[in-house]
Design a protein around this motif. Sequence first.
Motif, mmCIF file in Angstrom:
data_model
loop_
_atom_site.group_PDB
_atom_site.id
_atom_site.type_symbol
_atom_site.label_atom_id
_atom_site.label_comp_id
_atom_site.label_asym_id
_atom_site.label_seq_id
_atom_site.Cartn_x
_atom_site.Cartn_y
_atom_site.Cartn_z
ATOM 1 N N GLY A 7 34.839 30.561 28.721
ATOM 2 C CA GLY A 7 34.972 31.295 27.467
ATOM 3 C C GLY A 7 35.903 30.592 26.480
ATOM 4 O O GLY A 7 36.643 31.252 25.746
ATOM 5 N N PRO B 202 49.185 32.417 41.205
ATOM 6 C CA PRO B 202 49.122 33.800 40.731
ATOM 7 C C PRO B 202 47.724 34.218 40.291
ATOM 8 O O PRO B 202 46.829 33.374 40.172
ATOM 9 C CB PRO B 202 50.090 33.810 39.532
ATOM 10 C CG PRO B 202 50.329 32.388 39.184
ATOM 11 C CD PRO B 202 50.001 31.539 40.368
ATOM 12 N N ASN B 203 47.550 35.517 40.055
ATOM 13 C CA ASN B 203 46.275 36.032 39.542
ATOM 14 C C ASN B 203 45.883 35.254 38.287
ATOM 15 O O ASN B 203 46.719 35.003 37.419
ATOM 16 C CB ASN B 203 46.395 37.518 39.156
ATOM 17 C CG ASN B 203 46.597 38.439 40.347
ATOM 18 O OD1 ASN B 203 47.400 39.357 40.300
ATOM 19 N ND2 ASN B 203 45.886 38.201 41.420
ATOM 20 N N SER C 174 44.981 32.164 38.022
ATOM 21 C CA SER C 174 45.355 30.745 37.944
ATOM 22 C C SER C 174 44.174 29.812 38.251
ATOM 23 O O SER C 174 44.319 28.594 38.148
ATOM 24 C CB SER C 174 46.538 30.452 38.883
ATOM 25 O OG SER C 174 46.221 30.808 40.209
ATOM 26 N N GLY C 175 43.032 30.380 38.649
ATOM 27 C CA GLY C 175 41.842 29.541 38.802
ATOM 28 C C GLY C 175 41.417 29.279 40.238
ATOM 29 O O GLY C 175 40.563 28.428 40.487
ATOM 30 N N LYS C 176 41.949 30.044 41.193
ATOM 31 C CA LYS C 176 41.613 29.819 42.609
ATOM 32 C C LYS C 176 40.115 30.043 42.865
ATOM 33 O O LYS C 176 39.451 29.206 43.471
ATOM 34 C CB LYS C 176 42.444 30.751 43.505
ATOM 35 C CG LYS C 176 43.947 30.565 43.353
ATOM 36 C CD LYS C 176 44.745 31.465 44.267
ATOM 37 C CE LYS C 176 44.551 32.948 43.996
ATOM 38 N NZ LYS C 176 45.018 33.359 42.630
ATOM 39 N N GLU D 49 40.002 34.716 49.272
ATOM 40 C CA GLU D 49 40.843 35.847 49.672
ATOM 41 C C GLU D 49 40.310 36.546 50.927
ATOM 42 O O GLU D 49 39.967 37.739 50.902
ATOM 43 C CB GLU D 49 41.017 36.838 48.518
ATOM 44 C CG GLU D 49 41.790 36.215 47.362
ATOM 45 C CD GLU D 49 42.130 37.210 46.258
ATOM 46 O OE1 GLU D 49 42.380 38.375 46.568
ATOM 47 O OE2 GLU D 49 42.144 36.786 45.095
ATOM 48 N N HIS E 266 46.403 34.946 48.743
ATOM 49 C CA HIS E 266 47.720 35.424 48.292
ATOM 50 C C HIS E 266 48.630 35.672 49.493
ATOM 51 O O HIS E 266 49.755 36.122 49.335
ATOM 52 C CB HIS E 266 47.567 36.739 47.512
ATOM 53 C CG HIS E 266 46.923 36.575 46.168
ATOM 54 N ND1 HIS E 266 47.586 36.023 45.094
ATOM 55 C CD2 HIS E 266 45.688 36.875 45.726
ATOM 56 C CE1 HIS E 266 46.771 36.000 44.043
ATOM 57 N NE2 HIS E 266 45.618 36.508 44.398
HETATM 58 N N1 LIG Z 1 33.256 34.284 33.071
HETATM 59 C C1 LIG Z 1 34.470 34.113 32.567
HETATM 60 N N2 LIG Z 1 34.656 33.930 31.232
HETATM 61 C C2 LIG Z 1 35.877 33.723 30.709
HETATM 62 N N3 LIG Z 1 37.001 33.678 31.445
HETATM 63 C C3 LIG Z 1 36.879 33.864 32.773
HETATM 64 C C4 LIG Z 1 35.626 34.088 33.408
HETATM 65 N N4 LIG Z 1 35.816 34.218 34.730
HETATM 66 C C5 LIG Z 1 37.155 34.095 34.928
HETATM 67 N N5 LIG Z 1 37.784 33.889 33.754
HETATM 68 C C6 LIG Z 1 39.227 33.674 33.572
HETATM 69 O O1 LIG Z 1 39.543 32.457 34.234
HETATM 70 C C7 LIG Z 1 40.841 32.531 34.797
HETATM 71 C C8 LIG Z 1 40.781 32.142 36.272
HETATM 72 O O2 LIG Z 1 40.080 33.143 36.996
HETATM 73 P P1 LIG Z 1 39.955 33.073 38.576
HETATM 74 O O3 LIG Z 1 39.140 34.242 38.998
HETATM 75 O O4 LIG Z 1 39.511 31.722 38.977
HETATM 76 O O5 LIG Z 1 41.487 33.263 39.008
HETATM 77 P P2 LIG Z 1 42.121 33.545 40.451
HETATM 78 O O6 LIG Z 1 43.283 32.612 40.604
HETATM 79 O O7 LIG Z 1 41.072 33.500 41.496
HETATM 80 O O8 LIG Z 1 42.659 35.029 40.279
HETATM 81 P P3 LIG Z 1 42.955 36.220 41.336
HETATM 82 O O9 LIG Z 1 44.198 35.830 42.111
HETATM 83 O O10 LIG Z 1 43.201 37.392 40.449
HETATM 84 O O11 LIG Z 1 41.731 36.376 42.195
HETATM 85 C C9 LIG Z 1 41.344 33.946 34.544
HETATM 86 O O12 LIG Z 1 42.217 33.922 33.439
HETATM 87 C C10 LIG Z 1 40.094 34.724 34.228
HETATM 88 O O13 LIG Z 1 40.365 35.782 33.356
#
Ligand SMILES: Nc1ncnc2c1ncn2[C@@H]1O[C@H](COP(=O)(O)OP(=O)(O)OP(=O)(O)O)[C@@H](O)[C@H]1O
Length: 207
Positions: free
Chosen positions: A16, A39-40, A42-44, A157, A189
Motif C-alpha cells: 500500500g 513488534p506487531n 514489523s513485517g514478520k 506464530e 512473539h
Molecule cells: N495488504 C496490505 N496493504 C497495506 N499494508 C499492509 C498489508 N498487509 C500488511 N500491511 C502492513 O504491513 C506491515 C507488516 O505487516 P505484517 O503482518 O507482516 O507484520 P507482523 O510483524 O507479522 O505483525 P504481527 O506481529 O502483528 O503479526 C504492517 O504495518 C501492516 O499494517
Amino acid sequence: MSDPIICVDSLSVELGGNPVLRDLTFTVAPGEIVAVVGPNGSGKSTLLRCLAGVQPATAGEVHVFGAAPVDDGRFWGRVALLGDEPAWYPGLTTREHLELMGAVHSAARMTVEAALEMFALVERADAAPLNLSTGQRQRLALAAALLRPSELLLLDEPERGLDIEFRAALGDLLDEYASEGGTVVLATHDQDLAGHGRRVLPSGVPA
Ligand SMILES: Nc1ncnc2c1ncn2[C@@H]1O[C@H](COP(=O)(O)OP(=O)(O)OP(=O)(O)O)[C@@H](O)[C@H]1O
C-alpha cells in the motif's frame, strides 16, 4: 558446507505504498531453526509470505531450494506452511483431517494415532475442528504440518492459542525436526520458542 535452503538478498517489500521490509539479507542453512522476531507490524508475516512465494518482492531476491519460490505442487511437496487459521473441512473430524494429510503425502513422519497422542487430541479425535477450542485447533494445525513429510517448515506464530506447557513441547518438536535435517523458519512473539533458533529481525537489524 552445504548450500543454504533459503537465500534472501536485499529484499524490500512495499505494501500500500509503505515500506514494510527494507533491504533484508540473510541465509538459512539446512537443519537450522530461524526465529523471525519483532513488534506487531514489523513485517514478520510479510517475510514468511515472501518465503512461501505468495508475496512478491518490490526489490531484491528470495531463493528457496536454489530458486524463486513458486506456488506449485512441487514446492508444497517440500514445504509445510502454518499460516492463519486453515480452511477446515466442516464434515471431517480431527482424526479424518490427519488421515487426509497422511493420504496425500507419501511417507508420513508419524501415524495418525501417534500425532493425536503427541498433540493431545485423542479425546477430541472424533470432533469436528470447528467444535475444538482455539488451542486445540492450533494443535491440530501443527499436527497436520508435522505429520506430513517436509524439508522446510514455515510457521507464522505457531504459539497462537497454546498453553505454556504445549509451547514448551513445541520447542522440543522443532528441535527434533531440525535434528532430522529439516529447516524451520518461524515468526514468533514467544521468547522461549525464539530461543530454539537464531533470531532474525525483519528490519534487517541483527537481534
Ligand atoms: N495488504 C496490505 N496493504 C497495506 N499494508 C499492509 C498489508 N498487509 C500488511 N500491511 C502492513 O504491513 C506491515 C507488516 O505487516 P505484517 O503482518 O507482516 O507484520 P507482523 O510483524 O507479522 O505483525 P504481527 O506481529 O502483528 O503479526 C504492517 O504495518 C501492516 O499494517
